[in-house]
Scaffold this motif. Structure first.
Motif, PDB file in Angstrom:
ATOM      1  N   ASP A  54       0.702  -1.245   0.028  1.00 17.26           N
ATOM      2  CA  ASP A  54      -0.066   0.128   0.200  1.00 17.26           C
ATOM      3  C   ASP A  54       0.797   1.277   0.032  1.00 17.26           C
ATOM      4  N   CYS A  55       2.024   1.171  -0.359  1.00 19.58           N
ATOM      5  CA  CYS A  55       2.901   2.293  -0.388  1.00 19.58           C
ATOM      6  C   CYS A  55       3.215   2.719  -1.693  1.00 19.58           C
ATOM      7  N   ALA A  56       3.024   3.910  -1.957  1.00 23.34           N
ATOM      8  CA  ALA A  56       3.234   4.504  -3.360  1.00 23.34           C
ATOM      9  C   ALA A  56       4.288   5.585  -3.225  1.00 23.34           C
ATOM     10  N   PHE A  57       5.111   5.710  -4.337  1.00 20.91           N
ATOM     11  CA  PHE A  57       6.178   6.623  -4.413  1.00 20.91           C
ATOM     12  C   PHE A  57       6.617   6.897  -5.888  1.00 20.91           C
ATOM     13  N   ASP A  58       7.236   8.148  -6.079  1.00 20.73           N
ATOM     14  CA  ASP A  58       7.713   8.314  -7.381  1.00 20.73           C
ATOM     15  C   ASP A  58       9.199   8.329  -7.273  1.00 20.73           C
ATOM     16  N   LEU A  59      10.030   7.867  -8.211  1.00 18.86           N
ATOM     17  CA  LEU A  59      11.420   8.007  -8.210  1.00 18.86           C
ATOM     18  C   LEU A  59      11.559   8.812  -9.413  1.00 18.86           C
ATOM     19  N   VAL A  60      12.322   9.868  -9.322  1.00 15.21           N
ATOM     20  CA  VAL A  60      12.489  10.917 -10.303  1.00 15.21           C
ATOM     21  C   VAL A  60      14.161  11.128 -10.627  1.00 15.21           C
ATOM     22  N   ASN A  61      14.636  10.796 -11.592  1.00 17.84           N
ATOM     23  CA  ASN A  61      15.839  11.103 -11.997  1.00 17.84           C
ATOM     24  C   ASN A  61      16.098  12.236 -12.698  1.00 17.84           C
ATOM     25  N   ILE A  62      17.002  13.168 -12.299  1.00 18.13           N
ATOM     26  CA  ILE A  62      17.197  14.681 -12.678  1.00 18.13           C
ATOM     27  C   ILE A  62      18.722  14.785 -13.184  1.00 18.13           C
ATOM     28  N   HIS A  63      18.699  15.797 -14.248  1.00 24.77           N
ATOM     29  CA  HIS A  63      20.144  16.263 -14.516  1.00 24.77           C
ATOM     30  C   HIS A  63      20.012  17.666 -14.785  1.00 24.77           C
ATOM     31  N   LEU A  64      20.655  18.424 -14.073  1.00 24.11           N
ATOM     32  CA  LEU A  64      20.488  20.066 -14.033  1.00 24.11           C
ATOM     33  C   LEU A  64      21.616  20.381 -14.839  1.00 24.11           C
ATOM     34  N   PHE A  65      21.508  21.862 -15.023  1.00 21.49           N
ATOM     35  CA  PHE A  65      22.515  22.325 -15.671  1.00 21.49           C
ATOM     36  C   PHE A  65      23.575  22.799 -15.031  1.00 21.49           C
ATOM     37  N   HIS A  66      25.018  22.743 -15.643  1.00 21.79           N
ATOM     38  CA  HIS A  66      26.349  22.761 -14.959  1.00 21.79           C
ATOM     39  C   HIS A  66      26.635  24.522 -14.877  1.00 21.79           C
ATOM     40  N   ASP A  67      27.728  24.432 -14.296  1.00 14.10           N
ATOM     41  CA  ASP A  67      28.604  25.930 -14.413  1.00 14.10           C
ATOM     42  C   ASP A  67      29.393  26.128 -15.558  1.00 14.10           C
ATOM     43  N   ALA A  68      29.007  26.651 -16.595  1.00 12.39           N
ATOM     44  CA  ALA A  68      29.781  26.834 -17.931  1.00 12.39           C
ATOM     45  C   ALA A  68      31.094  27.589 -17.744  1.00 12.39           C
ATOM     46  N   SER A  69      31.259  28.384 -16.688  1.00 15.84           N
ATOM     47  CA  SER A  69      32.471  29.082 -16.635  1.00 15.84           C
ATOM     48  C   SER A  69      32.741  29.361 -15.091  1.00 15.84           C
ATOM     49  N   ASN A  70      33.852  28.877 -14.667  1.00 23.30           N
ATOM     50  CA  ASN A  70      34.272  29.292 -13.295  1.00 23.30           C
ATOM     51  C   ASN A  70      34.368  30.983 -13.013  1.00 23.30           C
ATOM     52  N   LEU A  71      34.966  31.614 -14.061  1.00 26.85           N
ATOM     53  CA  LEU A  71      34.983  32.966 -13.841  1.00 26.85           C
ATOM     54  C   LEU A  71      33.494  33.666 -13.533  1.00 26.85           C
ATOM     55  N   ILE A  72      32.612  33.146 -14.394  1.00 23.51           N
ATOM     56  CA  ILE A  72      31.478  33.724 -14.424  1.00 23.51           C
ATOM     57  C   ILE A  72      30.645  33.286 -13.121  1.00 23.51           C
ATOM     58  N   ALA A  73      30.682  32.134 -12.602  1.00 26.83           N
ATOM     59  CA  ALA A  73      30.479  31.638 -11.130  1.00 26.83           C
ATOM     60  C   ALA A  73      30.879  32.392 -10.254  1.00 26.83           C
ATOM     61  N   TRP A  74      32.039  32.867 -10.364  1.00 28.67           N
ATOM     62  CA  TRP A  74      32.575  33.642  -9.390  1.00 28.67           C
ATOM     63  C   TRP A  74      32.364  35.051  -9.134  1.00 28.67           C
ATOM     64  N   GLU A  75      31.827  35.624  -9.963  1.00 23.90           N
ATOM     65  CA  GLU A  75      31.529  36.849 -10.199  1.00 23.90           C
ATOM     66  C   GLU A  75      30.390  37.471  -9.037  1.00 23.90           C
ATOM     67  N   THR A  76      29.245  36.421  -8.617  1.00 22.82           N
ATOM     68  CA  THR A  76      28.105  36.911  -7.782  1.00 22.82           C
ATOM     69  C   THR A  76      27.875  36.010  -6.817  1.00 22.82           C
ATOM     70  N   SER A  77      27.275  36.342  -5.696  1.00 20.37           N
ATOM     71  CA  SER A  77      26.933  35.157  -4.800  1.00 20.37           C
ATOM     72  C   SER A  77      25.487  35.610  -4.395  1.00 20.37           C
ATOM     73  N   PRO A  78      24.465  34.815  -4.730  1.00 21.67           N
ATOM     74  CA  PRO A  78      24.934  33.355  -5.468  1.00 21.67           C
ATOM     75  C   PRO A  78      25.198  33.533  -6.878  1.00 21.67           C
ATOM     76  N   SER A  79      25.554  32.626  -7.652  1.00 22.09           N
ATOM     77  CA  SER A  79      25.877  32.805  -9.194  1.00 22.09           C
ATOM     78  C   SER A  79      24.809  32.770  -9.990  1.00 22.09           C
ATOM     79  N   VAL A  80      25.033  33.527 -11.144  1.00 23.75           N
ATOM     80  CA  VAL A  80      23.967  33.284 -12.219  1.00 23.75           C
ATOM     81  C   VAL A  80      23.391  31.677 -12.472  1.00 23.75           C
ATOM     82  N   TYR A  81      24.581  30.795 -12.406  1.00 24.97           N
ATOM     83  CA  TYR A  81      24.128  29.398 -12.728  1.00 24.97           C
ATOM     84  C   TYR A  81      23.049  28.979 -11.678  1.00 24.97           C
TER      85      TYR A  81
END
Length: 291
Positions: A54-81
């Motif tokens: 009687d136990c129902a559940f969903d399994l959701v496999n996900i793949h999200l977007f990466h950081d394209a550039s370390n330099l852009i990720a470093w610019e702001t907190s939190p990053s645009v990515y």
């Protein structure tokens, strides 16, 4: 999902057709405008629904977007990515909780590409360093940052490029499983009302060297981070933390700490699941599938 009914599972079945044509799962790519810098990719999610007694559940496999550039990720907190990943994860949660199907507990797992707050990490690791900026001669664009100790013969602590994160001491990411850096793992906090995660007690799962002799070594391409995760709804949390006669065996860990597993270390969650009356009926294992 089309018939809205369960199919008894026995043995093993292999689907060789395209996944989109398989009625036993729901598969979607993210809208193309979610990450306009890159070509439309396979990133998205796959959902299956299971029922054990009687136990129902969903399994959701996900793949999200990466950081394209370390330099852009470093610019702001939190990053645009980080903002792009929040939007994509919110899209998935809205899809699995819409009005098309009955709502059940769910587990979301895979490569979330969650990163540490790059600006905060660099400012902490290089708090006593001076920064040198190198620009391209033709465009004046920043192409490299070099952080040097103020004394100690101006030793280089960190070199940062689009696809380079070369920190001089990798032990900071491995010692005590990198626990000191968990304070910079902030992307999930936006979803604290919708998602739950067990305490992390394993080192950052990415990016490991793919040299078969370097199972514990990180590549110097990105700042190590807990990209691979297993998250769950709050109702699923209650499901796995229920105990029978004080029996509660829940393990959240990574696989192959000293063995080359590719650039990601797979993550797993193991627990006993109970029927409605509380009687343990099966061992259920959820594995983080790295895509």
């Amino acid at each position: 999902f089309l018939a809205k009914r369960y199919k008894k599972v026995t043995g093993k079945e292999i689907y060789s057709d395209t996944l989109e044509s398989t009625p036993m799962l729901e598969k979607e790519k993210f809208p193309q405008d979610y990450f306009p810098e890159c070509k439309w990719s396979r990133k998205g999610f796959i959902r299956t629904r299971w029922c054990i007694t009687d136990c129902a559940f969903d399994l959701v496999n996900i793949h999200l977007f990466h950081d394209a550039s370390n330099l852009i990720a470093w610019e702001t907190s939190p990053s645009v990515y980080s903002g792009i990943r929040h939007k994509a994860l919110g899209y998935v949660l809205d899809r699995i909780l819409d009005q098309r199907f009955e709502k059940v507990s769910y587990f979301v797992f895979g490569d979330f590409n969650f990163r540490l707050d790059a600006k905060a990490v660099v400012e902490t690791l290089c708090a006593k360093a001076t920064m040198q900026t190198i620009r391209a001669a033709d465009t004046n664009e920043v192409v490299k940052l070099i952080f040097r100790e103020s004394d100690n013969d101006r030793k280089v602590m960190l070199q940062l490029e689009k696809k380079l994160f070369d920190y001089f001491n990798q032990d900071v990411f491995r010692d005590n499983n990198g626990t000191a850096l968990l304070e910079f793992d902030r992307e999930l906090s936006v979803f604290k009302d919708r998602l739950y995660e067990l305490d992390i007690s394993f080192p950052p799962s990415y990016p490991y060297s793919e040299d078969s002799s370097q199972g514990r070594q990180y590549m110097n391409t990105r700042c190590p981070a807990w990209c691979d995760r297993i998250l769950m709804s709050h109702s699923a949390k209650e499901l796995i933390l229920k105990s029978e006669n004080d029996e509660k065996i829940v393990i959240y860990d990574h696989i192959g700490p000293n063995v080359c597993m590719g650039d990601h270390k797979p993550v797993f969650l193991s627990f006993r699941i109970a029927a409605g009356a509380g009687k343990p009926i099966a061992n259920v294992h959820k594995c983080c599938v790295v895509q």
